[in-house]
Structure formats: C-alpha cells, structure tokens
Design a protein around this motif. Structure first.
Motif, PDB file in Angstrom:
ATOM      1  N   UNK A 266      44.763  12.314  67.558  1.00 44.13           N
ATOM      2  CA  UNK A 266      46.020  11.617  67.298  1.00 44.13           C
ATOM      3  C   UNK A 266      47.110  12.098  68.250  1.00 44.13           C
ATOM      4  N   UNK A 267      47.860  11.175  68.774  1.00 44.94           N
ATOM      5  CA  UNK A 267      49.026  11.499  69.581  1.00 44.94           C
ATOM      6  C   UNK A 267      50.125  11.940  68.627  1.00 44.94           C
ATOM      7  N   UNK A 268      50.806  13.058  68.925  1.00 45.01           N
ATOM      8  CA  UNK A 268      51.851  13.561  68.030  1.00 45.01           C
ATOM      9  C   UNK A 268      53.254  13.271  68.533  1.00 45.01           C
ATOM     10  N   UNK A 269      53.405  13.011  69.827  1.00 41.92           N
ATOM     11  CA  UNK A 269      54.729  12.842  70.392  1.00 41.92           C
ATOM     12  C   UNK A 269      55.462  14.168  70.607  1.00 41.92           C
ATOM     13  N   UNK A 270      54.797  15.282  70.261  1.00 42.37           N
ATOM     14  CA  UNK A 270      55.385  16.610  70.431  1.00 42.37           C
ATOM     15  C   UNK A 270      54.943  17.150  71.782  1.00 42.37           C
ATOM     16  N   UNK A 271      55.894  17.616  72.577  1.00 42.82           N
ATOM     17  CA  UNK A 271      55.576  18.091  73.922  1.00 42.82           C
ATOM     18  C   UNK A 271      55.884  19.564  74.082  1.00 42.82           C
ATOM     19  N   UNK A 272      55.209  20.169  75.048  1.00 39.89           N
ATOM     20  CA  UNK A 272      55.333  21.603  75.313  1.00 39.89           C
ATOM     21  C   UNK A 272      56.580  21.909  76.137  1.00 39.89           C
TER      22      UNK A 272
ATOM     23  N   UNK B 147      33.820  19.055  59.289  1.00 40.20           N
ATOM     24  CA  UNK B 147      34.134  18.695  60.666  1.00 40.20           C
ATOM     25  C   UNK B 147      35.440  19.401  61.031  1.00 40.20           C
ATOM     26  N   UNK B 148      35.461  20.211  62.091  1.00 45.56           N
ATOM     27  CA  UNK B 148      36.659  20.995  62.409  1.00 45.56           C
ATOM     28  C   UNK B 148      37.811  20.157  62.963  1.00 45.56           C
ATOM     29  N   UNK B 149      39.018  20.699  62.800  1.00 39.69           N
ATOM     30  CA  UNK B 149      40.200  20.123  63.430  1.00 39.69           C
ATOM     31  C   UNK B 149      40.292  20.711  64.839  1.00 39.69           C
ATOM     32  N   UNK B 150      40.497  19.840  65.811  1.00 42.42           N
ATOM     33  CA  UNK B 150      40.653  20.260  67.200  1.00 42.42           C
ATOM     34  C   UNK B 150      42.027  19.838  67.690  1.00 42.42           C
ATOM     35  N   UNK B 151      42.592  20.633  68.579  1.00 38.92           N
ATOM     36  CA  UNK B 151      43.895  20.297  69.158  1.00 38.92           C
ATOM     37  C   UNK B 151      43.919  20.747  70.610  1.00 38.92           C
ATOM     38  N   UNK B 152      44.789  20.101  71.371  1.00 36.53           N
ATOM     39  CA  UNK B 152      45.031  20.529  72.755  1.00 36.53           C
ATOM     40  C   UNK B 152      46.463  20.174  73.111  1.00 36.53           C
ATOM     41  N   UNK B 153      46.962  20.864  74.117  1.00 43.05           N
ATOM     42  CA  UNK B 153      48.288  20.584  74.659  1.00 43.05           C
ATOM     43  C   UNK B 153      48.045  20.205  76.109  1.00 43.05           C
ATOM     44  N   UNK B 154      48.137  18.926  76.388  1.00 43.78           N
ATOM     45  CA  UNK B 154      47.688  18.441  77.685  1.00 43.78           C
ATOM     46  C   UNK B 154      46.195  18.711  77.783  1.00 43.78           C
ATOM     47  N   UNK B 155      45.770  19.360  78.873  1.00 41.16           N
ATOM     48  CA  UNK B 155      44.353  19.689  79.063  1.00 41.16           C
ATOM     49  C   UNK B 155      43.990  21.082  78.554  1.00 41.16           C
ATOM     50  N   UNK B 156      44.930  21.778  77.917  1.00 40.29           N
ATOM     51  CA  UNK B 156      44.684  23.145  77.449  1.00 40.29           C
ATOM     52  C   UNK B 156      44.288  23.108  75.973  1.00 40.29           C
ATOM     53  N   UNK B 157      43.035  23.494  75.659  1.00 41.27           N
ATOM     54  CA  UNK B 157      42.615  23.473  74.258  1.00 41.27           C
ATOM     55  C   UNK B 157      43.306  24.560  73.440  1.00 41.27           C
TER      56      UNK B 157
ATOM     57  N   UNK C  97      45.652  29.538  69.269  1.00 40.51           N
ATOM     58  CA  UNK C  97      45.974  30.284  70.486  1.00 40.51           C
ATOM     59  C   UNK C  97      45.618  29.471  71.723  1.00 40.51           C
ATOM     60  N   UNK C  98      46.361  29.700  72.791  1.00 38.72           N
ATOM     61  CA  UNK C  98      46.102  29.028  74.062  1.00 38.72           C
ATOM     62  C   UNK C  98      45.857  30.066  75.144  1.00 38.72           C
ATOM     63  N   UNK C  99      44.930  29.768  76.042  1.00 38.13           N
ATOM     64  CA  UNK C  99      44.568  30.695  77.106  1.00 38.13           C
ATOM     65  C   UNK C  99      45.485  30.591  78.320  1.00 38.13           C
ATOM     66  N   UNK C 100      46.294  29.544  78.381  1.00 36.81           N
ATOM     67  CA  UNK C 100      47.222  29.392  79.501  1.00 36.81           C
ATOM     68  C   UNK C 100      48.403  28.540  79.069  1.00 36.81           C
ATOM     69  N   UNK C 101      49.459  28.604  79.865  1.00 37.81           N
ATOM     70  CA  UNK C 101      50.627  27.770  79.599  1.00 37.81           C
ATOM     71  C   UNK C 101      50.320  26.356  80.065  1.00 37.81           C
ATOM     72  N   UNK C 102      50.471  25.371  79.181  1.00 39.22           N
ATOM     73  CA  UNK C 102      50.307  23.984  79.619  1.00 39.22           C
ATOM     74  C   UNK C 102      51.488  23.581  80.506  1.00 39.22           C
ATOM     75  N   UNK C 103      51.362  22.492  81.218  1.00 37.56           N
ATOM     76  CA  UNK C 103      52.502  22.005  81.993  1.00 37.56           C
ATOM     77  C   UNK C 103      53.656  21.624  81.046  1.00 37.56           C
ATOM     78  N   UNK C 104      54.875  21.842  81.480  1.00 28.72           N
ATOM     79  CA  UNK C 104      56.038  21.429  80.690  1.00 28.72           C
ATOM     80  C   UNK C 104      55.926  19.923  80.444  1.00 28.72           C
ATOM     81  N   UNK C 105      56.111  19.527  79.192  1.00 25.04           N
ATOM     82  CA  UNK C 105      56.036  18.113  78.823  1.00 25.04           C
ATOM     83  C   UNK C 105      54.667  17.647  78.385  1.00 25.04           C
TER      84      UNK C 105
END
Length: 93
Positions: free
Chosen positions: A82-88, A35-45, A61-69
C-alpha cells in the motif's frame, strides 16, 4: 491497515553495525497473521518489523538512509504493498 505516521531516528548503539535507522510506523489495523507485514522506504527494505508494545504500530530497522522524499510502502507479503503518502526526511539529531 491504515498508516498515519512514521518517525525515523538514528541508532546510537545498533544491534548490528549494518543497521543505521529505526522507524516507528503508527496507524491502525496492523493484524498479526501467518503472512508477514513487509515495508520499505523507496528501495530500502525495513527489516525486523515487530508490533509496538501498545499495538498501535510497528517498529523496524533500515540498513541505509533512503533518498530524501522516498515513500514508505507497507503491506502483507501475499498482497500488493500500500502507498502511504508518507515520505522520508532525515532525522535532525
């Protein structure tokens, strides 16, 4: 799985012109499973996640800059992320 950090950098010569950022996610317990690991930053996979050479994290890799925070979330496809508490924050250079 525990995420301890994430570093974002711009891609100077991306493998695909649609990809603009690289993220290196550090932590422990990143088990390679069927089962693969998936991640996203906000709505950006985060695309193409692979383990780092030392096994202490993942690179993707990300295809676009997520919103700050926007928060980094990560998990196995078969489970709730899982929520990481790490923000962009955009890379400086």
């Amino acid at each position: 799985m525990e995420v301890t950090g994430a570093e974002f950098s711009r891609l100077a010569d991306p493998p695909d012109p649609e990809l603009v950022l690289r993220v290196v996610i550090t932590g422990t317990g990143f088990e390679q499973r069927a089962v693969p690991i998936l991640a996203s930053v906000g709505d950006v996979p985060v695309e193409g996640l692979v383990p780092t050479v030392d096994g202490e994290g993942l690179v993707g890799l990300l295809a676009e800059h997520p919103p700050v925070g926007a928060e980094l979330v990560i998990g196995y496809a078969s489970r709730e992320p899982l929520s990481t508490g790490i923000t962009y924050n955009p890379p400086i250079s």
